[in-house]
Scaffold this active site. Structure first.
Site: not given
Length: 352
Positions: A36, A131
């Site tokens: 990414k 998260r």
């Protein structure tokens, strides 16, 4: 070469990937490189595969599609929970995805059935960093429902730590993840192929562990691209830490007062910070700004320091000789800096 520019040493990145794959193999941990930060760049994807990676991972479906268009055929894992608006793209381009929501898995199932394909899922477990992740008490229910869905295969479970609150992966939470995996296997009479323990922050745990806890996969980005583990930023022995540089060009160089004058307000970014009078200083302006890179991700060369930044400019001071117009300044860059610089269309990218 055009400025500003990133200079990316492909050979050193490939050597880092091969090194980590080799180091983790005795612990029965597979390395899944995360692409990414390089936006799924095909050059990076190919060198990772050549280094020994058999699966790649990314958080953005657009990056995955970029790799597929470039002819990358290895399995690819989507490491951010899919958006409902993108489930068809996910099913068509990703072999496996990390998931936390039953409604999303149901949508993946429906789409996979319509397209006549199968999609694998890894259910993420919350281990304290708050998260993504299913709360452990809810895990059995979502796995039961997932296993009943057509065209969906439960590949394993996983976890992510450090990214939000900095909760460290350790022997306790990795053992807990393994315990959950064993309980699932016993209850459902199955074998989980993957227990995905986390990211580059897991390396301190991994290198100090005999891994009796069955974690068999780590999703690595920063450690491959910068040669450091992500928790304490310690260098990995034998890895390259000088893989990426950012070069910017001087467009103004003057000796100016260190104190501004006039009535002060907040700047364009809503900031107002204190300054001290240091007399006149050698100040230079670079054709590089916050629209190009997060300045906090830059490490200045010796004798230079970043003192402020705007959308289009970075102001630096020199403690040695004044800089010259057109002079190139070479910065080291960290993960935060690379993430922003790669995303900017104004920063040129060169792979060597």
């Amino acid at each position: 070469m055009s400025n500003p520019r990133l200079q990316i040493d492909s050979t050193k990145i490939a050597e880092n990937a091969a090194l980590l794959i080799k180091m983790l193999k005795p612990l029965s941990i597979d390395v899944v490189p995360v692409t990414k930060v390089f936006m799924g760049h095909p050059v990076i994807a190919r060198l990772l595969i050549d280094a020994g990676a058999t699966t790649l991972a990314d958080s953005r479906i657009e990056n995955v599609e970029r790799m597929r268009r470039a002819g990358i055929k290895v399995p690819i894992m989507l490491i951010r929970t899919p958006m409902l608006s993108q489930v068809e793209q996910v099913v068509l381009n990703c072999n496996v995805s990390l998931n936390t929501e039953l409604s999303t898995i149901q949508a993946l199932s429906s789409t996979a059935k319509k397209l006549g394909v199968f999609h694998q899922v890894i259910i993420m477990v919350e281990l304290g960093d708050l998260r993504e992740g299913v709360m452990p008490d809810d895990l059995i229910k979502i796995i039961k429902e997932t296993r009943s869905l057509p065209h969906i295969s439960l590949k394993g479970i996983g976890a992510n730590l450090t990214c939000r609150y900095g909760i460290a992966p350790d022997h306790h939470n990795m053992a807990f993840l393994a315990k959950i995996a064993s309980e699932i296997e016993t209850k459902f009479q199955l074998k989980l192929d993957i227990i995905s323990g986390g990211n580059s922050a897991n390396l301190l745990w991994a290198f100090s562990s005999d891994n009796i806890n069955r974690v068999n996969q780590l999703r690595l980005g920063e450690s491959i691209y910068f040669g450091v583990e992500a928790l304490k930023k310690r260098c990995i022995i034998g890895a390259h830490t000088d893989t990426v540089k950012l070069i910017a060009e001087v467009i103004e160089s003057n000796r100016k007062p260190s104190m501004p004058w006039g009535k002060r307000h907040k700047n364009a970014f809503g900031e107002q910070y204190e300054t001290t009078n240091r007399g006149d200083v050698d100040q230079a302006i670079l054709a590089l700004g916050r629209q190009d890179v997060d300045p906090q991700g830059l490490i200045s060369p010796q004798g230079l320091s970043i003192v402020s930044s705007s959308s289009d400019h970075i102001v630096i001071e020199s403690t040695d000789t004044p800089l010259q117009i057109g002079q190139e300044i070479e910065f080291k860059i960290d993960y935060v800096g690379l993430l922003s610089a790669m995303t900017s269309p104004y920063v040129n990218k060169y792979f060597t």
